[in-house]
Design a protein around this motif. Structure first.
Motif, PDB file in Angstrom:
ATOM      1  N   ASN A  73      39.712  74.399  53.110  1.00  0.00           N
ATOM      2  CA  ASN A  73      40.796  75.329  52.814  1.00  0.00           C
ATOM      3  C   ASN A  73      41.892  74.692  51.966  1.00  0.00           C
ATOM      4  O   ASN A  73      42.367  75.270  50.999  1.00  0.00           O
ATOM      5  N   ALA A  74      42.296  73.462  52.333  1.00  0.00           N
ATOM      6  CA  ALA A  74      43.460  72.860  51.691  1.00  0.00           C
ATOM      7  C   ALA A  74      43.172  72.393  50.274  1.00  0.00           C
ATOM      8  O   ALA A  74      44.025  72.487  49.401  1.00  0.00           O
ATOM      9  N   HIS A  75      41.951  71.886  50.017  1.00  0.00           N
ATOM     10  CA  HIS A  75      41.674  71.270  48.722  1.00  0.00           C
ATOM     11  C   HIS A  75      40.469  71.880  48.009  1.00  0.00           C
ATOM     12  O   HIS A  75      39.957  71.289  47.062  1.00  0.00           O
ATOM     13  N   GLY A  76      40.023  73.039  48.458  1.00  0.00           N
ATOM     14  CA  GLY A  76      38.881  73.668  47.796  1.00  0.00           C
ATOM     15  C   GLY A  76      37.641  72.812  47.826  1.00  0.00           C
ATOM     16  O   GLY A  76      36.927  72.688  46.835  1.00  0.00           O
ATOM     17  N   GLY A  77      37.371  72.191  48.974  1.00  0.00           N
ATOM     18  CA  GLY A  77      36.303  71.199  49.090  1.00  0.00           C
ATOM     19  C   GLY A  77      34.920  71.763  48.826  1.00  0.00           C
ATOM     20  O   GLY A  77      34.623  72.914  49.127  1.00  0.00           O
ATOM     21  N   ARG A  78      34.051  70.917  48.269  1.00  0.00           N
ATOM     22  CA  ARG A  78      32.661  71.280  48.006  1.00  0.00           C
ATOM     23  C   ARG A  78      31.755  70.439  48.892  1.00  0.00           C
ATOM     24  O   ARG A  78      32.059  69.290  49.202  1.00  0.00           O
ATOM     25  N   THR A  79      30.615  71.017  49.264  1.00  0.00           N
ATOM     26  CA  THR A  79      29.657  70.281  50.074  1.00  0.00           C
ATOM     27  C   THR A  79      28.697  69.547  49.140  1.00  0.00           C
ATOM     28  O   THR A  79      27.531  69.907  49.004  1.00  0.00           O
ATOM     29  N   ASP A  80      29.211  68.537  48.442  1.00  0.00           N
ATOM     30  CA  ASP A  80      28.442  67.722  47.509  1.00  0.00           C
ATOM     31  C   ASP A  80      28.343  66.302  48.048  1.00  0.00           C
ATOM     32  O   ASP A  80      29.292  65.800  48.671  1.00  0.00           O
ATOM     33  N   ILE A  81      27.238  65.642  47.749  1.00  0.00           N
ATOM     34  CA  ILE A  81      27.048  64.269  48.209  1.00  0.00           C
ATOM     35  C   ILE A  81      28.168  63.379  47.689  1.00  0.00           C
ATOM     36  O   ILE A  81      28.654  62.499  48.398  1.00  0.00           O
ATOM     37  N   GLY A  82      28.585  63.620  46.444  1.00  0.00           N
ATOM     38  CA  GLY A  82      29.619  62.792  45.855  1.00  0.00           C
ATOM     39  C   GLY A  82      30.981  62.983  46.471  1.00  0.00           C
ATOM     40  O   GLY A  82      31.916  62.218  46.175  1.00  0.00           O
ATOM     41  N   ARG A  83      31.140  64.006  47.314  1.00  0.00           N
ATOM     42  CA  ARG A  83      32.440  64.270  47.946  1.00  0.00           C
ATOM     43  C   ARG A  83      32.347  64.151  49.462  1.00  0.00           C
ATOM     44  O   ARG A  83      33.160  64.709  50.198  1.00  0.00           O
ATOM     45  N   GLY A  84      31.334  63.423  49.937  1.00  0.00           N
ATOM     46  CA  GLY A  84      31.175  63.241  51.378  1.00  0.00           C
ATOM     47  C   GLY A  84      30.875  61.798  51.720  1.00  0.00           C
ATOM     48  O   GLY A  84      30.315  61.051  50.905  1.00  0.00           O
ATOM     49  N   VAL A  85      31.264  61.398  52.929  1.00  0.00           N
ATOM     50  CA  VAL A  85      30.984  60.049  53.426  1.00  0.00           C
ATOM     51  C   VAL A  85      30.578  60.137  54.889  1.00  0.00           C
ATOM     52  O   VAL A  85      30.864  61.136  55.564  1.00  0.00           O
TER      53      VAL A  85
END
Length: 458
Positions: A392-404
């Motif tokens: 919600n806050a940052h328009g997050g995407r469920t991408d490998i490059g944006r997950g840890v």
């Protein structure tokens, strides 16, 4: 009508309707039995109010500063709770509740001026509506205690809002159980004080523990204190396995219907069945066959969040969860958006969103090798996938490059302690503590040199 006259009226009513022994009770009609029960309940409520007021007075006269000259101490008791317990013959918990209520009632009492022996008016406390309702007989001692404990102490400057909340909860008291009333009060409290809700959530999380011991007869015992999410997860496991015993839904599948019948007919007690289910889950571990253990429905904890609300709730039980716990749950289980009208009627149910797939989890495990938090050695199979951009806050995407990958403890720590993880393009992930310098996160994978080789020697 004062307490004494009301007490006498209740005694007279019970005396006129109640039989003198059990044999006479057996001869009463259904309506007469209900009338006796109502009279006894009214008498009990009046007695509780009188006892609470007296306990409150005793507490004011048994302060630590009074030393051995205090009311309770002079009668050989350490405190007022011990005195009340001896006089009532009840449990310590019941005595403590009576003292708590009495002290609350004393807060609203006007003290006497020693010179004139007249009451000096004082500003009523926020819980004065509850005390008034108790005095009128519109609220039982258990209901008042549930609201008081559920709402807790208001934050600085929040007394007026807490008073309004208490008045609203009074309207709920007549058609809620004491347990539901306490839960409703907790939900209101967390809605009004989301920062305090998170602090209380973390305090309960810190109290989590598990201990085993063996007694002198060789019997093994265990004690466990749950955090909120852990308790909800265990309840979900037990409920999923036990639902045929608890009047769960009817099954159309013949195999599941037969399994439900076997469970209903099983000679084991509910407690024994619950124990065996938990042992099955522990033995099965991460490779548990959900259908074999639980039937058609695998257990899980579903979180419900009203749009723009500061807290969420578990679907079953309505237990409140602060915003960081909701964000953590979204990372691990995704969410489904439901649109409702102003009356709460569902209009549209969206698709499941915000969840890493099994293949993406494998890719994260290959890249990160486990929890990326500095100094943590938890392996990848025990980790949760964290979205560095909140949905919600940052328009997050469920991408490998944006997950840890983060272990459960550090995932919770990140959300609740206001850490953030960022990444510029394909650069390193960087941890930003709320009160310290940024820290570059290094993957734990033994193959990391393949895509992040060290500089060549000159």
């Amino acid at each position: 009508m004062n307490f004494l006259s009301e007490f006498r009226r209740c005694v007279d009513a019970v005396a006129s309707a109640a039989p003198s022994d059990v044999a006479e009770i057996l001869g009463l009609s259904d309506d007469e039995v209900v009338e006796v029960m109502q009279g006894a309940a009214a008498l009990s409520r009046v007695g509780e109010r009188v006892g609470a007021m007296a306990a409150g007075v005793a507490a004011t006269r048994s302060r630590q500063a009074d030393g051995h000259g205090g009311l309770a101490q002079s009668r050989g008791h350490r405190n007022t709770v011990a005195l009340v317990q001896e006089l009532s013959g009840g449990s310590r918990g019941e005595a403590a509740r009576q003292v708590r209520l009495g002290q609350s009632l004393m807060e609203g009492a006007d003290p006497l001026d020693p010179a004139t022996e007249e009451a000096e008016p004082t500003a009523p406390p926020w819980h004065a509506p509850l005390g008034d309702a108790l005095s009128r007989g519109g609220l039982s001692a258990a209901q008042m205690d549930a609201i008081l404990r559920g709402l807790g102490t208001p934050p600085e400057g929040g007394e007026e809002v807490w008073r309004i909340a208490a008045e609203q909860l009074l309207l709920e008291a007549s058609h809620r159980t004491v347990e539901d009333l306490r839960l409703a009060a907790q939900g209101v409290r967390d809605e009004l004080d989301p920062e305090g809700a998170e602090q209380r959530f973390l305090a309960r999380f810190e109290r989590r523990m598990f201990r085993m011991w063996t007694d002198e007869d060789g019997v093994h015992h265990a004690k466990m204190v749950f955090d909120d999410e852990g308790a909800a997860a265990v309840r979900s496991v037990i409920d999923a396995a036990m639902r045929p015993r608890r009047g769960g839904p009817r099954f159309v599948d013949s195999a599941e219907r037969e399994r439900a019948k076997r469970l209903v007919d099983d000679p084991r007690t509910n407690e024994q069945l619950a124990y065996d289910v938990m042992m099955d889950v522990l033995r099965a571990g991460a490779v548990a066959d959900a259908e074999k253990v639980f039937g058609t429905r695998q257990p899980g904890v579903r979180v419900v969040v009203v749009k723009d609300a500061p807290v969420g709730h578990t679907e079953d039980g309505g237990h409140p969860l602060p915003a960081p716990a909701v964000e953590q749950a979204i990372c691990a289980t995704g969410f489904r958006e439901v649109t409702v009208d102003p009356a709460g009627n569902p209009l549209d149910v969206g698709r499941e969103q915000r969840l890493f797939t099994a293949k993406q989890r494998i890719a994260l495990a290959v890249r990160d090798g486990g929890c990326v938090w500095p100094g943590c050695s938890i392996p990848a199979s025990y980790c949760e996938a964290h979205h560095i951009d909140e949905w919600n806050a940052h328009g997050g995407r469920t991408d490998i490059g944006r997950g840890v990958l983060l272990c459960r403890f550090h995932h919770m720590n990140l959300h609740h302690r206001r850490h953030r993880i960022t990444r510029e393009g394909s650069g390193p992930f960087v941890l930003h503590p709320p009160d310290g310098p940024p820290v570059e996160l290094r993957p734990k994978s033994p193959r990391r040199w393949m895509w992040s080789p060290p500089p060549r020697a000159a």
